[in-house]
Design an enzyme around this catalytic site. Structure first.
Site: not given
Ligand SMILES: Cc1cc2nc3c(=O)[nH]c(=O)nc-3n(C[C@H](O)[C@H](O)[C@H](O)COP(=O)(O)OP(=O)(O)OC[C@H]3O[C@@H](n4cnc5c(N)ncnc54)[C@H](O)[C@@H]3O)c2cc1C
Ligand SMILES: Cc1cc2nc3c(=O)[nH]c(=O)nc-3n(C[C@H](O)[C@H](O)[C@H](O)COP(=O)(O)OP(=O)(O)OC[C@H]3O[C@@H](n4cnc5c(N)ncnc54)[C@H](O)[C@@H]3O)c2cc1C
Lengths: 267, 382
Positions: B239, B242-244, B247
């Site tokens: 997960q 996706k976050e990175r 961002a």
């Protein structure tokens, strides 16, 4: 209710003046590098009007037509992504350099070829040349009424009721259908395409019709057969000069200023 | 070279207009308030399909390709504040990817669908007072009691924390330490025992609410677990990719706009007999930053291509996150510098951007944590 919307792709009116160029010898606007063309800002309002009328009627079809180069497909896709049903691109080498009247002829032919329509909507003008005559031309050629610069459009008892924008107010008129209506920015904000509609639009096909498909002959096409001849195209030179009025008192300065303004017929 | 389609470009305009009409006019107000009306704004975003770009249409997603997410990030990044884009992307790409990929159908109906409709606000709750970079040392514990988990612990720096309707929570579900024995669990915040301990005050990203959360004997059904018991750490690591990425996309959009605005300012600002933009030092400094941003963008696009192809993009996503964390600080600092005294004034966008830019090198995995991952991917271990 079957509605045809005509949309145009134009150079981005937000193009900074520094990257805007006119080739005076060729009498052409040189497209700014790296700034993609956009949909004429009034046209999404026409599409919005079509979608609202279709929704109010509880059904029907919105067909979008654009005359232009291959890139004008993007203007059609924008309307499809807003929710229009079908798109037709009028594309032919013979359409290069044509004027508003030739455009109106081609659009009228295309509209006749579509066949079924209750209403034709267009933007009040294209923001590139700002002439606003194509709607009248198309209506004249089709032999149907034209109502220009609409801020509200309603279908009432098989007729169209349009509130028009005047310089100092509004005017409400009615016309039998079919009719051509040009839509103004006062109509209100067009919806922005939702992702779901954009995905659907990707699957909708855009038909391409050329001059032959429209039954247009060579003497109706091309720059050579323009009705309107472009004499000159140039960016006006704006010069500013500052003059400081010297006098002993503010009253005296004001008097001299008033005299100068009157001499220049500004007051 | 990546070529976006006409549909991608239409979506870009949609997101840009959303930012210009629904975020920017309120940015000052929300920054001052230290929060923003998440439920209200998310519903508007959901209408346009911005909250579930790639998710399954069966749960209200858009079913679109990853390039739409790239565009979403780039355009949100152009907002007048960093906080709101962060809050939105927590909802779309940080708190929900694992739920969408490994959650049960019932769990997705109950939480993913309302999240994509903007009816529920989501938080990702991993960090704890004693465990941030070292995720494996978290202590929050979910003890099994029949068909329920009983959860105890605390989470800190949680984005959307004061407004969230549910948390995607990483907790221990068995006493063994380290990477094993953790699970990802959906915790609705209306359960007894859950409370917002405090809303935290921050250096920047003021429009986003950040909270410390406490869980005392909070009971949730075992069926609220995402995937297998004990797999939580691994699911969260995926997960995090996706976050990175989101961002990074957001940072790229923000940096490009910052440079555009700075150039426009320097073109007008006169000093030493001409526009400041005519100074070679300024031209070269900006040209160099543009090269850096473009390099990052191409790196990010390479990662995005990997996502589209279904590959593991850990390596490129980690590199891009590291690069973005560092670069955004340089860009913000330079833009502020080139605005002179005005750049230091609160009324100028540069001041807020400077503050907000400091987060990316810490949140979502600090720069050093990225380097730590890269020592592994690049075979630098002795
Ligand atoms: C505004 C904001 C919003 C956030 N939102 C969320 C959220 O929604 N959900 C959530 O779970 N968390 C969130 N976080 C937490 C964030 O993910 C953590 O702050 C981050 O992972 C760093 O953890 P830490 O603060 O515990 O720092 P620590 O782990 O204590 O690290 C401190 C510093 O030490 C250095 N360091 C760490 N590890 C190493 C190493 N191996 N080698 C060398 N140096 C190292 C780094 O410079 C690091 O910044 C948020 C944080 C902020 C500031
Ligand atoms: C908090 C604060 C307090 C202050 N207090 C005072 C005070 O008490 N009294 C007072 O008189 N002033 C004061 N100032 C003003 C301060 O001295 C000026 O802001 C500073 O000199 C920069 O001038 P400027 O803001 O006009 O920037 P500009 O001259 O517009 O320059 C903008 C930027 O362009 C770049 N630049 C400028 N010249 C060149 C060059 N030749 N080549 C390359 N790059 C260049 C620099 O990065 C510079 O920061 C204060 C400013 C602040 C922020």
């Amino acid at each position: 209710m079957n509605i045809i919307v005509c949309v145009k792709q134009i150079p981005d009116p937000e193009t900074p003046a520094s990257s805007f160029r006119v080739d005076e010898a060729a009498k052409k606007v040189v497209p700014a590098q790296g700034i993609p063309p956009v949909v004429n800002p009034y046209d999404p309002q026409a599409t919005e009007a079509a979608l609202r009328l279709k929704e109010a009627a509880g059904g029907g079809k919105v067909t979008v037509i654009s005359l232009g180069p291959e890139s004008a497909r993007d203007a059609i896709k924008h309307a499809l992504a807003m929710g229009a049903d079908e798109g037709i691109l009028l594309n032919d080498p013979g359409f290069e350099g044509i004027d508003n009247f030739q455009t109106a002829v081609a659009l009228a032919k295309a509209i006749e070829k579509v066949g079924q329509y209750d209403l034709i909507l267009m933007g009040r003008a294209a923001a590139d040349w700002d002439m606003g005559v194509v709607p009248m031309g198309v209506a004249t050629l089709l032999g149907i009424p034209c109502v220009s610069i609409a801020k509200a459009i309603e279908r009432v008892d098989g007729k169209v009721r349009v509130t028009r924008v005047l310089d100092d107010g509004f005017q409400t008129v009615e016309a039998p259908l079919p009719a051509v209506v040009s839509v103004s920015n006062e109509f209100g904000e067009p919806r922005y395409p939702q992702l779901r509609q954009i995905m659907l639009a990707a699957k909708k096909t855009v038909q391409v019709w050329n001059a032959a498909d429209l039954g247009l002959s060579a003497d109706q096409l091309g720059e050579a057969n323009r009705w309107l001849k472009l004499e000159a195209l140039y960016v006006p030179k704006v010069e500013s000069k500052v003059e400081i009025i010297e006098a002993d008192s503010p009253e005296e300065k004001a008097r001299i200023l008033a005299q100068k303004l009157r001499a220049d017929k500004l007051i | 070279m990546v070529k976006f389609t006409a549909e991608h470009e239409i979506f870009r305009r949609t997101v840009r207009e959303f930012v210009e009409k629904e975020i920017n006019p309120y940015a000052d107000e929300w920054e001052a308030a230290g929060t923003f009306p998440a439920h209200e704004l998310f519903k508007k975003a959901a209408k346009l399909g911005l909250l579930g770009v790639e998710y399954d249409p069966a749960y209200g997603g858009g079913g679109a390709d990853h390039w739409y997410t790239v565009i979403l990030g780039e355009e949100l990044g152009r907002a007048d504040c960093g906080g709101v884009p962060m809050a939105i992307t927590v909802q779309t790409d940080m708190a929900t990817p694992a739920l969408a990929k490994w959650g049960s159908h019932e769990l997705k109906k109950q939480y993913l669908e309302p999240a994509l409709k903007g009816e529920m606000v989501a938080s990702i709750a991993v960090t704890e007072p004693d465990a941030g970079s070292d995720v494996a040392s978290i202590k929050t514990f979910a003890r099994r009691d029949g068909d329920e988990y009983v959860i105890n612990g605390s989470k800190i720096y949680i984005t959307n924390g004061t407004q969230a309707d549910f948390l995607t929570l990483l907790a221990r579900t068995s006493p063994e330490g380290g990477y094993r024995g953790m699970s990802l669990i959906i915790v609705p915040t209306d359960r007894p025992g859950f409370r917002v301990a405090r809303k935290l005050r921050k250096l920047g990203n003021h429009s986003s609410d950040t909270a410390e959360l406490v869980l005392e004997d909070v009971r949730v059904p075992v069926t609220n677990r995402i995937g297998e018991e004990g797999q939580g750490f691994y699911l969260q690591m995926q997960q995090f990719q996706k976050e990175r990425l989101i961002a990074v996309y957001t940072a790229i959009g923000g940096m490009r706009r910052a440079i555009e605005r700075t150039v426009a300012y320097l073109r007008e600002r006169k000093a030493f007999g001409g526009p400041l933009l005519s100074m070679q030092y300024i031209q070269y400094t900006l040209a160099e930053l543009i090269v850096e941003i473009e390099s990052l963008r191409q790196l990010a696009y390479a990662a995005a291509e990997g996502v589209v192809a279904g590959e593991d993009v850990t390596r490129l996503a980690t590199m891009a996150k590291f690069k973005a964390g560092r670069l955004v600080r340089r860009v913000a600092d330079t833009c502020l510098q080139f605005h002179g005294g005005l750049g230091y004034m609160e009324e100028m966008w540069t001041a807020r951007y400077f503050r907000d830019s400091r987060l990316l090198g810490i949140g979502g995995g600090a720069d050093e944590v990225m380097l730590r991952v890269l020592t592994r991917t690049e075979g630098l271990e002795a």
